[in-house]
Design a protein around this motif. Structure first.
Motif, PDB file in Angstrom:
ATOM      1  N   ALA A  25     -25.562  13.157  -3.267  1.00 18.57           N
ATOM      2  CA  ALA A  25     -24.521  12.402  -2.312  1.00 18.57           C
ATOM      3  C   ALA A  25     -24.100  11.157  -2.792  1.00 18.57           C
ATOM      4  O   ALA A  25     -23.083  10.776  -2.473  1.00 18.57           O
ATOM      5  N   ILE A  26     -24.803  10.553  -3.695  1.00 16.18           N
ATOM      6  CA  ILE A  26     -24.426   9.355  -4.257  1.00 16.18           C
ATOM      7  C   ILE A  26     -23.013   9.542  -5.168  1.00 16.18           C
ATOM      8  O   ILE A  26     -22.091   8.669  -4.653  1.00 16.18           O
ATOM      9  N   PHE A  27     -22.891  10.565  -5.597  1.00 13.93           N
ATOM     10  CA  PHE A  27     -21.499  10.687  -6.359  1.00 13.93           C
ATOM     11  C   PHE A  27     -20.473  11.144  -5.510  1.00 13.93           C
ATOM     12  O   PHE A  27     -19.416  11.136  -5.643  1.00 13.93           O
ATOM     13  N   GLU A  28     -20.801  11.874  -4.430  1.00 15.32           N
ATOM     14  CA  GLU A  28     -19.854  12.382  -3.445  1.00 15.32           C
ATOM     15  C   GLU A  28     -19.235  11.174  -2.729  1.00 15.32           C
ATOM     16  O   GLU A  28     -18.035  11.051  -2.482  1.00 15.32           O
ATOM     17  N   ASP A  29     -20.202  10.145  -2.538  1.00 18.53           N
ATOM     18  CA  ASP A  29     -19.718   8.905  -1.667  1.00 18.53           C
ATOM     19  C   ASP A  29     -18.836   8.082  -2.677  1.00 18.53           C
ATOM     20  O   ASP A  29     -17.806   7.704  -2.339  1.00 18.53           O
ATOM     21  N   LEU A  30     -19.200   8.100  -4.089  1.00 18.74           N
ATOM     22  CA  LEU A  30     -18.329   7.496  -5.007  1.00 18.74           C
ATOM     23  C   LEU A  30     -16.874   8.099  -5.069  1.00 18.74           C
ATOM     24  O   LEU A  30     -15.979   7.522  -5.226  1.00 18.74           O
ATOM     25  N   GLN A  31     -17.072   9.540  -5.093  1.00 17.02           N
ATOM     26  CA  GLN A  31     -15.732  10.329  -5.077  1.00 17.02           C
ATOM     27  C   GLN A  31     -14.780   9.944  -4.137  1.00 17.02           C
ATOM     28  O   GLN A  31     -13.781   9.668  -3.988  1.00 17.02           O
ATOM     29  N   THR A  32     -15.503   9.854  -2.858  1.00 13.07           N
ATOM     30  CA  THR A  32     -14.538   9.517  -1.726  1.00 13.07           C
ATOM     31  C   THR A  32     -14.014   7.850  -1.988  1.00 13.07           C
ATOM     32  O   THR A  32     -12.652   7.895  -1.534  1.00 13.07           O
ATOM     33  N   ARG A  33     -14.974   7.104  -2.463  1.00 11.74           N
ATOM     34  CA  ARG A  33     -14.154   5.871  -2.516  1.00 11.74           C
ATOM     35  C   ARG A  33     -13.089   5.991  -3.612  1.00 11.74           C
ATOM     36  O   ARG A  33     -12.008   5.199  -3.377  1.00 11.74           O
ATOM     37  N   VAL A  34     -13.305   6.558  -4.723  1.00  4.32           N
ATOM     38  CA  VAL A  34     -12.391   6.724  -5.769  1.00  4.32           C
ATOM     39  C   VAL A  34     -10.881   7.270  -5.401  1.00  4.32           C
ATOM     40  O   VAL A  34     -10.039   7.099  -5.422  1.00  4.32           O
ATOM     41  N   ASP A  35     -11.321   8.430  -4.493  1.00  9.95           N
ATOM     42  CA  ASP A  35      -9.983   8.764  -3.711  1.00  9.95           C
ATOM     43  C   ASP A  35      -9.371   7.906  -2.807  1.00  9.95           C
ATOM     44  O   ASP A  35      -8.078   7.998  -2.658  1.00  9.95           O
ATOM     45  N   GLU A  36     -10.148   7.118  -1.771  1.00 12.22           N
ATOM     46  CA  GLU A  36      -9.460   6.256  -1.286  1.00 12.22           C
ATOM     47  C   GLU A  36      -8.544   5.029  -1.933  1.00 12.22           C
ATOM     48  O   GLU A  36      -7.418   4.827  -1.582  1.00 12.22           O
ATOM     49  N   ASP A  37      -9.130   4.879  -2.990  1.00 13.06           N
ATOM     50  CA  ASP A  37      -8.552   3.691  -3.963  1.00 13.06           C
ATOM     51  C   ASP A  37      -7.486   4.359  -4.622  1.00 13.06           C
ATOM     52  O   ASP A  37      -6.264   3.767  -4.455  1.00 13.06           O
ATOM     53  N   THR A  38      -7.232   5.684  -4.863  1.00  9.91           N
ATOM     54  CA  THR A  38      -6.170   6.289  -5.364  1.00  9.91           C
ATOM     55  C   THR A  38      -5.309   6.437  -4.415  1.00  9.91           C
ATOM     56  O   THR A  38      -3.754   6.257  -4.896  1.00  9.91           O
ATOM     57  N   ALA A  39      -5.274   6.651  -3.203  1.00  9.77           N
ATOM     58  CA  ALA A  39      -4.594   6.761  -2.234  1.00  9.77           C
ATOM     59  C   ALA A  39      -3.713   5.758  -2.207  1.00  9.77           C
ATOM     60  O   ALA A  39      -2.460   5.591  -1.596  1.00  9.77           O
ATOM     61  N   VAL A  40      -4.550   4.407  -1.808  1.00  9.26           N
ATOM     62  CA  VAL A  40      -3.764   3.272  -1.797  1.00  9.26           C
ATOM     63  C   VAL A  40      -3.105   2.843  -2.834  1.00  9.26           C
ATOM     64  O   VAL A  40      -1.544   2.400  -2.730  1.00  9.26           O
ATOM     65  N   ARG A  41      -3.295   3.196  -4.161  1.00 11.73           N
ATOM     66  CA  ARG A  41      -2.553   2.819  -5.101  1.00 11.73           C
ATOM     67  C   ARG A  41      -1.198   3.611  -5.313  1.00 11.73           C
ATOM     68  O   ARG A  41      -0.126   3.099  -5.427  1.00 11.73           O
ATOM     69  N   ASP A  42      -1.588   4.786  -5.101  1.00 17.71           N
ATOM     70  CA  ASP A  42      -0.116   5.483  -4.839  1.00 17.71           C
ATOM     71  C   ASP A  42       0.705   5.220  -3.673  1.00 17.71           C
ATOM     72  O   ASP A  42       2.151   5.029  -3.980  1.00 17.71           O
ATOM     73  N   GLN A  43       0.359   4.573  -2.520  1.00 20.32           N
ATOM     74  CA  GLN A  43       1.036   4.033  -1.712  1.00 20.32           C
ATOM     75  C   GLN A  43       1.789   2.746  -2.022  1.00 20.32           C
ATOM     76  O   GLN A  43       3.131   2.401  -1.667  1.00 20.32           O
TER      77      GLN A  43
END
Length: 239
Positions: free
Chosen positions: A11-29
């Motif tokens: 679950a720790i890594f799932e949580d990290l993946q979510t954060r990475v995805d959010e970060d990537t989405a903001v960067r793309d925007q």
């Protein structure tokens, strides 16, 4: 307490993946907004470039058209500020610093040409906007020290001033071609004052220091233009 038999909880890594995805989405925007701002910067500078071949009497049309383009930039900067506020400013500001600097150059040049009118006395050429005035036009705070929010940095403003000097040195030469002998004299005084200002500053930033060293050559370029005009008795007499 449930044990995972010595294994790390996935679950720790799932949580990290979510954060990475959010970060990537903001960067793309952000990337999309920044590209748009870049296009608008080119547009404004393209309009303002006409100042190099336009007599002063016809400048109001150029300035009006530039002002409309600057308004579009300001809207985009608003979107950028909003998207960027989801991230730590200092970690990401190198993504857009160049574009904000270019927008500041356009605003400074437009104001110098007489586009900025603060009171009823009408627009005045040769005006230097302060960092606060540029920030007010962009509708963003400036030189923030107390919080990690989107703003116009001192460095971006100073870099923009150096670009303004380069633009004005070109304008001095081009004004002569148009038979305008007043503007080179105005530019000469203005960039000498700016050069004196930069010499007071103790700049820690290498690229700023290197670029500001180049101001003395621009001062010399414009002095040569004015000297040449004075030899030919072309400098308008005061009074």
């Amino acid at each position: 307490m449930a044990s995972h038999n010595g294994m790390v909880n996935p679950a720790i890594f799932e949580d990290l993946q979510t954060r990475v995805d959010e970060d990537t989405a903001v960067r793309d925007q952000l990337r999309d907004i920044i590209q748009n701002l870049e296009k608008q910067n080119r547009n404004v500078m393209f309009v303002l470039a006409r100042a190099h071949s336009t007599p002063v009497s016809d400048l109001p049309n150029v300035l009006k058209s530039a002002e409309e383009s600057i308004q579009k930039e300001v809207e985009t900067i608003g979107k950028l500020s909003e998207a960027a506020s989801k991230l730590p400013y200092y970690k990401f500001n190198n993504m857009w610093s160049r574009q904000i600097q270019d927008a500041a150059v356009a605003i400074l040049f437009w104001a110098w040409l007489g586009g900025y009118q603060q009171d009823a006395s009408g627009p005045k050429a040769g005006r230097l906007l302060t960092i606060e005035e540029v920030g007010a036009i962009m509708k963003i705070p400036v030189n923030l020290k107390d919080r990690d929010d989107f703003h116009l940095t001192l460095e971006e403003y100073l870099q923009a001033l150096i670009s303004l000097v380069e633009e004005l040195a070109r304008l001095a030469r081009n004004a002569v071609t148009l038979g305008d002998y007043e503007r080179p004299v105005l530019i000469n005084q203005f960039i000498k004052d700016l050069h004196a200002g930069f010499q007071i500053l103790n700049l820690k930033n290498d690229s700023l220091r290197r670029r500001s060293d180049g101001i003395k050559y621009r001062v010399k370029d414009v002095e040569d233009v004015v000297y040449d005009l004075s030899l030919r008795n072309l400098i308008p007499k005061k009074g």
